[in-house]
Design a protein around this motif. Structure first.
Motif, mmCIF file in Angstrom:
data_model
loop_
_atom_site.group_PDB
_atom_site.id
_atom_site.type_symbol
_atom_site.label_atom_id
_atom_site.label_comp_id
_atom_site.label_asym_id
_atom_site.label_seq_id
_atom_site.Cartn_x
_atom_site.Cartn_y
_atom_site.Cartn_z
ATOM 1 N N TYR A 3 0.862 -1.183 0.000
ATOM 2 C CA TYR A 3 0.000 0.000 0.000
ATOM 3 C C TYR A 3 0.896 1.230 0.000
ATOM 4 C CZ TYR A 3 -3.128 -3.607 1.642
ATOM 5 O OH TYR A 3 -3.834 -4.766 1.761
ATOM 6 N N THR A 6 -1.442 5.055 3.670
ATOM 7 C CA THR A 6 -2.339 4.510 4.697
ATOM 8 C C THR A 6 -3.640 5.310 4.786
ATOM 9 O OG1 THR A 6 -1.267 5.855 6.379
ATOM 10 C CG2 THR A 6 -0.426 3.612 6.078
ATOM 11 N N LYS A 8 -7.236 6.515 3.671
ATOM 12 C CA LYS A 8 -8.358 5.955 2.910
ATOM 13 C C LYS A 8 -8.783 6.919 1.805
ATOM 14 C CE LYS A 8 -10.511 3.111 6.445
ATOM 15 N NZ LYS A 8 -11.780 2.804 7.136
ATOM 16 N N ARG A 50 -10.993 -5.059 -0.913
ATOM 17 C CA ARG A 50 -9.769 -5.345 -0.154
ATOM 18 C C ARG A 50 -10.106 -5.865 1.245
ATOM 19 N NH1 ARG A 50 -6.040 -0.080 -0.733
ATOM 20 N NH2 ARG A 50 -5.887 -0.549 1.480
ATOM 21 N N ASP A 52 -8.705 -5.358 4.065
ATOM 22 C CA ASP A 52 -8.587 -4.392 5.169
ATOM 23 C C ASP A 52 -9.797 -3.469 5.266
ATOM 24 O OD1 ASP A 52 -7.310 -3.637 2.720
ATOM 25 O OD2 ASP A 52 -6.449 -1.882 3.679
ATOM 26 N N ASN A 55 -15.163 -5.530 7.907
ATOM 27 C CA ASN A 55 -15.367 -5.496 9.351
ATOM 28 C C ASN A 55 -15.667 -6.915 9.833
ATOM 29 O OD1 ASN A 55 -16.663 -5.364 11.922
ATOM 30 N ND2 ASN A 55 -17.184 -3.223 11.570
#
Length: 109
Positions: A3, A6, A8, A50, A52, A55
């Motif tokens: 990535y 970091t 969003k 993705r 990440d 939830n």
């Protein structure tokens, strides 16, 4: 490099807001909300999928569905809908109590 940043994207920030802040505001769990976005490119579909952005506690994604603007155009064409013939709608202000004028005239910063 897995990535580059970091931070969003706006799509995922809105997904977080909808599935957290808005869910709490409406007394719902995040998995009870289906959040769809309309984005300009297909890469946003990959971004939303993705791991990440999943939830684990509620087994839901921040963004459940991404539809590209090209797909929206095709759907409208298939249904014979021309946006120039669609009546304007009120701005949705579910997130706050600001007036439409305040939102549309925001100067940034």
């Amino acid at each position: 490099i897995p990535y580059i940043s970091t931070t969003k994207s706006p799509q995922q920030v809105m997904g977080s807001l909808v599935k957290d802040y808005f869910a709490k505001q409406q007394n719902l769990t995040p998995n009870r909300i289906y959040h769809a976005t309309v984005m300009p490119c297909y890469d946003k579909k990959l971004e939303a999928s993705r791991p990440d952005f999943f939830n684990q506690d509620y087994e839901t994604r921040e963004v459940d569905c991404v539809i590209t603007t090209g797909e929206v155009v095709r759907m409208l064409e298939q249904e014979g809908v021309s946006l120039s013939n669609v009546a304007p709608a009120q701005l949705d202000t579910k997130f706050n109590n600001m007036s439409e004028e305040q939102i549309l005239s925001h100067s940034g910063g």
